[in-house]
Each structure stands twice: as C-alpha cells, then as structure tokens.
Motif scaffolding. Sequence first.
Motif, PDB file in Angstrom:
ATOM      1  N   PRO A 236       0.792  -1.238   0.000  1.00  0.00           N
ATOM      2  CA  PRO A 236       0.000   0.000   0.000  1.00  0.00           C
ATOM      3  C   PRO A 236       0.819   1.279   0.000  1.00  0.00           C
ATOM      4  O   PRO A 236       0.505   2.228  -0.734  1.00  0.00           O
ATOM      5  N   GLU A 237       1.877   1.337   0.809  1.00  0.00           N
ATOM      6  CA  GLU A 237       2.648   2.571   0.898  1.00  0.00           C
ATOM      7  C   GLU A 237       3.460   2.820  -0.369  1.00  0.00           C
ATOM      8  O   GLU A 237       3.687   3.976  -0.768  1.00  0.00           O
ATOM      9  N   ILE A 238       3.924   1.749  -1.037  1.00  0.00           N
ATOM     10  CA  ILE A 238       4.666   1.891  -2.289  1.00  0.00           C
ATOM     11  C   ILE A 238       3.713   2.293  -3.415  1.00  0.00           C
ATOM     12  O   ILE A 238       4.028   3.157  -4.237  1.00  0.00           O
ATOM     13  N   TYR A 239       2.537   1.681  -3.442  1.00  0.00           N
ATOM     14  CA  TYR A 239       1.549   2.002  -4.475  1.00  0.00           C
ATOM     15  C   TYR A 239       1.120   3.467  -4.374  1.00  0.00           C
ATOM     16  O   TYR A 239       1.047   4.182  -5.389  1.00  0.00           O
ATOM     17  N   GLU A 240       0.864   3.924  -3.160  1.00  0.00           N
ATOM     18  CA  GLU A 240       0.418   5.313  -2.964  1.00  0.00           C
ATOM     19  C   GLU A 240       1.498   6.305  -3.377  1.00  0.00           C
ATOM     20  O   GLU A 240       1.218   7.308  -4.043  1.00  0.00           O
ATOM     21  N   GLY A 242       3.888   5.695  -5.477  1.00  0.00           N
ATOM     22  CA  GLY A 242       4.181   5.522  -6.901  1.00  0.00           C
ATOM     23  C   GLY A 242       3.275   6.315  -7.818  1.00  0.00           C
ATOM     24  O   GLY A 242       3.585   6.484  -9.006  1.00  0.00           O
ATOM     25  N   ILE A 243       2.168   6.807  -7.293  1.00  0.00           N
ATOM     26  CA  ILE A 243       1.253   7.619  -8.116  1.00  0.00           C
ATOM     27  C   ILE A 243       1.963   8.858  -8.657  1.00  0.00           C
ATOM     28  O   ILE A 243       1.665   9.340  -9.754  1.00  0.00           O
ATOM     29  N   ASP A 244       2.942   9.362  -7.905  1.00  0.00           N
ATOM     30  CA  ASP A 244       3.642  10.589  -8.295  1.00  0.00           C
ATOM     31  C   ASP A 244       4.959  10.326  -9.008  1.00  0.00           C
ATOM     32  O   ASP A 244       5.779  11.246  -9.166  1.00  0.00           O
ATOM     33  N   CYS A 245       5.196   9.075  -9.452  1.00  0.00           N
ATOM     34  CA  CYS A 245       6.400   8.786 -10.224  1.00  0.00           C
ATOM     35  C   CYS A 245       6.308   9.407 -11.614  1.00  0.00           C
ATOM     36  O   CYS A 245       5.210   9.636 -12.134  1.00  0.00           O
ATOM     37  N   ARG A 246       7.453   9.651 -12.232  1.00  0.00           N
ATOM     38  CA  ARG A 246       7.485  10.286 -13.547  1.00  0.00           C
ATOM     39  C   ARG A 246       6.814   9.404 -14.596  1.00  0.00           C
ATOM     40  O   ARG A 246       6.091   9.881 -15.466  1.00  0.00           O
TER      41      ARG A 246
END
Length: 290
Positions: A236-240, A242-246
Amino acid sequence: MEGIIIKGIGGLYYVSTKEEIVKCKARGLFRKENIKPLVGDNVLIELNDIDDMGYIMEIKERENELIRPPVANVNQSIIVFALKDPEPNLWLLDRFLLLSEKENLKAVIVFNKTDLISEEKLQAVYDVYKSTGYRIIKTSAIEDKGIDELKEVLKNRISVFAGPSGVGKSSLLNSIEPHLELKIGDISDKTKRGKHTTRSSSLLTLSFGGFVVDTPGFSSLDLNFIDENELEEFFPEIYESGIDCRFNDCKHNKEPGCNVKIELEEGNISRGRYENYLSFLEEIKNSRRY
C-alpha cells in the motif's frame, strides 16, 4: 435449514445452524459438477430422519475462496508473528500481507510475545510497518496484553489466523476463548522452529460473535499467481507513493524520477519493506523466464 460449514473430514461436513451442529453429507450432484464444499461455506441443508444425517442441498455464492488454507468467505486475515522464539522473519510477513491483499482480505498484523523483548526492539519492528496503513496489535498471552483489542477486531467476522509455527496463534486463541483448549506447540531448542500442532482447517466459534480459522503454520508462499506489473498494488505505501512517479509503468527499481525512492530516502517508506518488494519483483521476473 441454513448454516455454515465449520469442519470437514473424510467427506463429512459439520454444519452450524442456529439450533445445533449437524453432521452432513454433500449431494452427489456436487461431485458430478466438481464442486467441493469448503469450510466457511454458507449452505442449505435438509435432515433425513432415516439415517439421522443432514444433506447439503445448496452452497450459496462465495465472497472469496482461499487455497491455503482451503476456506471460503473469510473477511480478514490475522497475521501473527512472534518478536522472539522464533525470531520474526519480516520477508515472510510481507508475503503473508501480499497474499491478503491479493485475496482482498483486510489484514491485521499481530506482533506477539512482546514480553520477551525490550520496548526499543518492539518499536523498531513497529516502525517498519507504521506507514503501511495496516492495523498493528501488540500482544502477549502470558501478560494478557492486547487480548481485548484482538477480541474487538474478531467480533462478528470470519477471520483466518496465519503465520509460521510457534508464533503463539493457539496461545492467543486460548486467551481469547479459554474453552477452546487448543494444544500448544513447543519451540524446538535446536531449530527454534515451531512444531505443527494444527492439522486441518476448521471454524472455531467465538462466544462473543464470529469465527476464526485455525490453520497449520505456513513456511512459504508461491508468487507465481502475481504479475510483476501489479506487485506494487500489494504494498500500500509503495503504491500510494508511486502515483507521483514520472513514468506510469515505473517499477521503482532503476527508473529515473521515481517518487518511491524519494520517499524511501526521506524515511517515509521502510527500507526493509522496499528491499522485500524488490526481492519479490526479481522472483516473479525469474519465474516468468521458465
């Protein structure tokens, strides 16, 4: 009558109704259609006065179905890990959490045997998971710590207890419901691994409402059923983050502009959790090559 299957042994099923527990057989029609009743199934049964046996006539639609353990309609997973004896394997804990996410189960982490370690060590383990969003309960069956909080979580739900052998699942269940009188496994001094005491899946009835599935301890979890592109969804914390990854397809490994790695460096994501994510990602990639 309506009921729920609480145990199945050798083709016989024990169905709990409002009035009693009825020993049942399944209709032959289920075998022809290759349908096997599971513990946790909500069923309709008929009583046969001739042989004093119940017969399962209908299996209602399942909300979910787990393979290990084979059980249906579970609401949540209670993932129990000891903080000592045996030492916690957080790599394995993350696999249990991953399975819960895959099966859309609400996961609750229980860190047991808090009486065996210092507050500093307890906090260090807690800090690894504080950003995950999972509910964390700290327990000690010996000190009766966290038992009331665990009861609150279990009430009126069907919960699967999971975790390695020897972490204290049966001890916690006995603290919650003393009448269960579950056999407690020893911890081998030589291997520091628990001895299996639970041999089959069954639903244990809670006096305050709900059921728990007491299962054999697991030692591994195959990840072949997961696609590498969906792995981050189960962290969950990685997915959340990751929304702001390039890049939309960022795997949070070697890609530039990765927000997950920024959050990692700022201490908002546990390095141990991130390294386990990369380990699982590599494992899945390797499994696809063969």
